[in-house]
Design a protein around this motif. Structure first.
Motif, PDB file in Angstrom:
ATOM      1  N   ILE A 133       0.799  -1.204  -0.019  1.00 25.87           N
ATOM      2  CA  ILE A 133      -0.086   0.042   0.160  1.00 25.87           C
ATOM      3  C   ILE A 133       0.939   1.291  -0.096  1.00 25.87           C
ATOM      4  O   ILE A 133       0.337   2.491  -0.476  1.00 25.87           O
ATOM      5  CB  ILE A 133      -0.966  -0.011   1.221  1.00 25.87           C
ATOM      6  N   ARG A 136       0.657   4.627  -2.559  1.00 23.57           N
ATOM      7  CA  ARG A 136      -0.410   4.289  -3.452  1.00 23.57           C
ATOM      8  C   ARG A 136      -1.641   4.979  -3.002  1.00 23.57           C
ATOM      9  O   ARG A 136      -1.806   5.215  -1.762  1.00 23.57           O
ATOM     10  CB  ARG A 136      -0.843   3.091  -3.616  1.00 23.57           C
ATOM     11  N   GLY A 153       0.040   4.837   2.774  1.00 16.66           N
ATOM     12  CA  GLY A 153      -0.925   5.098   1.756  1.00 16.66           C
ATOM     13  C   GLY A 153      -1.300   6.496   1.599  1.00 16.66           C
ATOM     14  O   GLY A 153      -0.877   7.434   2.496  1.00 16.66           O
TER      15      GLY A 153
END
Length: 199
Positions: A133, A136, A153
């Motif tokens: 993650i 992203r 993230g």
């Protein structure tokens, strides 16, 4: 039917959100996809799980535990649903060992040909594998903002967010736009196949 011949995996455990799971069961099939509900069977041939809201029973007889690379590559998408499914699936008997469901999800992330769909509290399952993650763009339930930040993230304040092969959605109540986005992503990938372009 945009997804004829494609297979979609939905991970399952108890305390699932019934409207969401029933929607996936029907909506993806409407587009011609095979929908497979996968879980950790704990040596059983099948397990009956109960929903979170109405205690609806849902029987699952397929496991991700012994799936080899060829089996995994048969799936066009892997979905981690909302509810408490991810929290139950991230249990491990040995704290020094990655939970089997998290290990399965990490294998799916290693293959960019597989669309990964994570909705609402489903992001819990990625907590033991934060590298998938990190960096992203994603959306999660407001209760998981800290979790997403801890994984590195990038929070995007939209109901559905697409970042390459990752599709995320805010809550289980957004399952319809989440499913539609996954269908669109898979259909676009099918259209981009070299054989289709040559036809």
């Amino acid at each position: 039917m945009q997804l004829t011949g494609q297979k979609i995996a939905v991970l399952m455990e108890s305390d699932f959100y019934e409207p969401e799971i029933l929607y996936y069961q029907r909506r993806f099939a409407e587009e011609g996809a095979e929908v497979h509900f996968l879980t950790r069977l704990w040596g059983n041939e099948r397990i009956v799980f109960r929903g979170h809201e109405h205690r609806m029973p849902f029987e699952v007889s397929e496991s991700f535990e012994d799936m080899d690379e060829y089996g995994l590559k048969e799936y066009a998408a892997v979905i981690v649903p909302s509810g408490i499914v991810a929290d139950r699936l991230r249990y491990t008997e040995d704290v020094d060992t990655l939970p089997p469901a998290a290990a399965f999800l990490r294998r799916a992330f290693a293959d960019p040909a597989i669309v990964k769909g994570i909705i609402c509290h489903g992001m819990w399952l990625a907590a033991p594998i934060p590298s998938v993650i990190r960096g992203r763009r994603a959306v999660v339930h407001n209760n998981l903002l800290g979790d997403l930040n801890n994984m590195g993230g990038v929070y995007v304040n939209q109901d559905v967010v697409v970042d390459g092969d990752l599709v995320t959605a805010r809550t289980g109540n957004h399952c319809h736009v989440f499913a539609r986005t996954i269908i669109e992503q898979l259909a676009a990938r099918t259209r981009r196949r070299p054989g289709d372009l040559a036809a």
